[in-house]
Enzyme design. Structure first.
Site, PDB file in Angstrom:
ATOM      1  N   HIS A   1       0.892  -1.229   0.052  1.00  0.00           N
ATOM      2  CA  HIS A   1       0.007  -0.025   0.039  1.00  0.00           C
ATOM      3  C   HIS A   1       0.858   1.120  -0.092  1.00  0.00           C
ATOM      4  O   HIS A   1       0.203   2.187  -0.114  1.00  0.00           O
ATOM      5  CB  HIS A   1      -0.966   0.029   1.283  1.00  0.00           C
ATOM      6  CG  HIS A   1      -0.282   0.381   2.489  1.00  0.00           C
ATOM      7  ND1 HIS A   1       0.473  -0.456   3.209  1.00  0.00           N
ATOM      8  CD2 HIS A   1      -0.032   1.438   3.105  1.00  0.00           C
ATOM      9  CE1 HIS A   1       0.972  -0.133   4.217  1.00  0.00           C
ATOM     10  NE2 HIS A   1       0.775   1.208   4.406  1.00  0.00           N
TER      11      HIS A   1
HETATM   12  C1  UD1 Z   1      -1.899   5.722   6.054  1.00  0.00           C
HETATM   13  C2  UD1 Z   1      -0.553   6.199   6.644  1.00  0.00           C
HETATM   14  C3  UD1 Z   1       0.554   4.884   6.392  1.00  0.00           C
HETATM   15  C4  UD1 Z   1      -0.043   3.794   7.051  1.00  0.00           C
HETATM   16  C5  UD1 Z   1      -1.293   3.416   6.323  1.00  0.00           C
HETATM   17  C6  UD1 Z   1      -1.802   2.175   6.796  1.00  0.00           C
HETATM   18  C7  UD1 Z   1       0.137   8.537   6.422  1.00  0.00           C
HETATM   19  C8  UD1 Z   1       1.026   9.663   5.826  1.00  0.00           C
HETATM   20  N1  UD1 Z   1       0.123   7.092   6.147  1.00  0.00           N
HETATM   21  O1  UD1 Z   1      -1.697   5.357   4.673  1.00  0.00           O
HETATM   22  O2  UD1 Z   1       1.853   5.023   7.027  1.00  0.00           O
HETATM   23  O3  UD1 Z   1       0.836   2.523   6.876  1.00  0.00           O
HETATM   24  O4  UD1 Z   1      -2.220   4.590   6.603  1.00  0.00           O
HETATM   25  O5  UD1 Z   1      -3.092   1.917   6.221  1.00  0.00           O
HETATM   26  O6  UD1 Z   1      -0.743   8.823   7.457  1.00  0.00           O
HETATM   27  N2  UD1 Z   1      -9.205   5.232   1.998  1.00  0.00           N
HETATM   28  C9  UD1 Z   1     -10.336   4.551   2.095  1.00  0.00           C
HETATM   29  N3  UD1 Z   1     -10.788   4.231   3.123  1.00  0.00           N
HETATM   30  C10 UD1 Z   1     -10.069   4.471   4.441  1.00  0.00           C
HETATM   31  C11 UD1 Z   1      -9.012   5.187   4.215  1.00  0.00           C
HETATM   32  C12 UD1 Z   1      -8.200   5.330   3.318  1.00  0.00           C
HETATM   33  O7  UD1 Z   1     -10.958   4.253   1.042  1.00  0.00           O
HETATM   34  O8  UD1 Z   1     -10.800   4.115   5.654  1.00  0.00           O
HETATM   35  C13 UD1 Z   1      -8.542   5.548   0.829  1.00  0.00           C
HETATM   36  C14 UD1 Z   1      -8.694   6.934   0.525  1.00  0.00           C
HETATM   37  O9  UD1 Z   1      -8.848   7.114  -0.831  1.00  0.00           O
HETATM   38  C15 UD1 Z   1      -7.439   7.474   0.709  1.00  0.00           C
HETATM   39  C16 UD1 Z   1      -6.243   6.596   0.701  1.00  0.00           C
HETATM   40  O10 UD1 Z   1      -6.939   5.455   0.985  1.00  0.00           O
HETATM   41  O11 UD1 Z   1      -7.295   8.712   0.076  1.00  0.00           O
HETATM   42  C17 UD1 Z   1      -5.258   6.809   1.428  1.00  0.00           C
HETATM   43  O12 UD1 Z   1      -5.562   7.042   2.543  1.00  0.00           O
HETATM   44  P1  UD1 Z   1      -4.431   7.719   3.666  1.00  0.00           P
HETATM   45  O13 UD1 Z   1      -5.010   7.946   5.082  1.00  0.00           O
HETATM   46  O14 UD1 Z   1      -4.298   8.978   3.171  1.00  0.00           O
HETATM   47  O15 UD1 Z   1      -3.103   6.942   3.635  1.00  0.00           O
HETATM   48  P2  UD1 Z   1      -3.047   5.607   3.795  1.00  0.00           P
HETATM   49  O16 UD1 Z   1      -2.322   5.281   2.360  1.00  0.00           O
HETATM   50  O17 UD1 Z   1      -3.717   4.673   4.194  1.00  0.00           O
END
Ligand code: UD1
Length: 364
Positions: free
Chosen positions: A205
């Site tokens: 991821h």
């Molecule tokens: C975040 C953390 C990362 C961790 C990861 C675990 C930061 C910078 N990164 O990354 O260190 O390893 O979490 O998962 O904080 N999304 C959904 N549903 C959710 C959450 C996210 O669909 O419940 C999608 C959204 O489109 C979002 C994307 O996933 O834009 C990324 O989510 P985000 O919280 O920005 O970062 P992660 O890649 O999950």
């Protein structure tokens, strides 16, 4: 003593769980739990609260997704009035996600003590958003709780004074050890039709792997090879699913006959999946640690790790994203005998140590 505890994203939940338990049991500490809402899907969030017995958050800031600046700023805007209203003695943040630095900054600017759990880890790769979050959070924290000796060394090298640094072990491993036997009851392997030891579990991821179509395609090439040798189970993070679809790569995934996709798994299902895997391929930070304790060989699909103790204890290899290199190590590890390795203090008691340090610091 009132401690405002923060959790926002999936890897935070298994770290906050044992802390909430020991704080709630302690007469001296009154915890107040804030969920920032960085992760909000049931499978990325509420399922973890249920399975790990984390009390429902006192407050959910419901920030949701956004660019880094938007997300970090929104958390800060929504967190500041909470700190002003609750007047805690300290704010405690865990890990290295955007919620960690956002809430940490708010706390120190209001003159509130900041405690950082999982301090000092360094990949020395400033291209990782988490590395920026780690360095910044550590630089403003009053108590820094380290999982491994490298964390202590890094903080000393950065000039943090010894009285702030505490090597306490690993709260994520507290949660793993507390839930290991419960995970044995998970039916995930039956649901997937997999026998223990007969598959590889894969997670990807990290932006550096999934946001670049060339790197992602290269990693799919590796999975195409691996699944010819060993079936693969791949629980898909929402970010990875989006990227596979938008880069037109989902068809390629679906064409691999021995690759099984799943939704993000619950904690207990995932622990059952990883603990019974023949091998793990991952770009996660926490899974490297869990693999070490479980004694499952782990290939880390990154150029570096902030968790060198997992490599030192022999459980983890950092293999980058070059297909030849990954497959070379894959073949070596497949024929090697795995042995569990446990860095010092990864014994299930880290949360208790953190509580003791906090209480001692109040009386000092
Ligand atoms: C975040 C953390 C990362 C961790 C990861 C675990 C930061 C910078 N990164 O990354 O260190 O390893 O979490 O998962 O904080 N999304 C959904 N549903 C959710 C959450 C996210 O669909 O419940 C999608 C959204 O489109 C979002 C994307 O996933 O834009 C990324 O989510 P985000 O919280 O920005 O970062 P992660 O890649 O999950």
């Amino acid at each position: 003593m009132k401690i405002l505890c923060v959790a926002g994203a999936r890897p935070n939940f298994m770290k906050i769980a044992p802390l909430m338990r020991v704080f709630t049991e302690s007469f001296e500490i009154e915890p107040y739990l804030v969920h920032t809402g960085q992760h909000y899907d049931e499978k990325m969030s509420s399922l973890f609260f249920e399975q790990l017995g984390i009390p429902a958050p006192d407050l959910n800031l419901e920030v949701g997704s956004g660019t880094h600046a938007q997300q970090t700023a929104e958390i800060m805007k929504r967190f500041e009035p909470v700190v002003l209203e609750e007047q805690p003695d300290a704010v405690l943040v865990v890990g290295d996600v955007n919620s960690t630095i956002a809430c940490g900054l708010v706390a120190v600017k209001l003159g509130i003590q900041l405690y950082h759990v999982e301090a000092g880890l360094r990949s020395f790769d400033r291209g990782m958003p988490e590395e920026i979050n780690r360095v910044l959070t550590d630089s403003i924290s009053d108590l820094l709780f380290c999982t491994e000796q490298s964390g202590v060394d890094n903080l000393r090298n950065e000039g943090v004074s010894d009285d702030k640094i505490h090597l306490v072990g690993n709260v994520m491993i507290d949660t793993l050890l507390a839930n290991r036997s419960k995970a044995e009851e998970s039916k995930i392997l039956e649901e997937l039709g997999r026998a223990p030891g007969s598959y590889a579990a894969v997670t990807m991821h990290r932006p550096s792997n999934v946001d670049d179509p060339d790197v992602l395609a290269r990693l799919l090439g590796v999975l195409e090879e691996v699944q010819q040798d060993l079936p693969i189970v791949l629980p898909l993070h929402p970010r990875t699913r989006q990227r596979l679809v938008s880069y037109g790569l989902m068809e390629r995934v679906k064409q691999m006959p021995a690759l099984q996709l799943t939704e993000p798994l619950s904690y207990l299902d995932f622990l059952r999946l990883t603990s019974s895997a023949a091998i793990l391929l991952t770009d996660s930070g926490g899974i490297q640690e869990e693999a070490a304790v479980l004694g499952v060989p782990c290939l880390t699909l990154r150029e570096n790790t902030e968790r060198p103790s997992t490599v030192d204890c022999g459980a983890n290899r950092i293999v980058g994203t070059d297909p030849e290199t990954i497959l070379h190590h894959y073949r070596e590890l497949r024929s090697a005998q795995a042995k569990p390795g446990r860095p010092p203090l990864w014994d299930g008691q880290a949360a208790e140590r953190i509580r003791d340090v906090i209480l001692q610091s109040r009386t000092a």
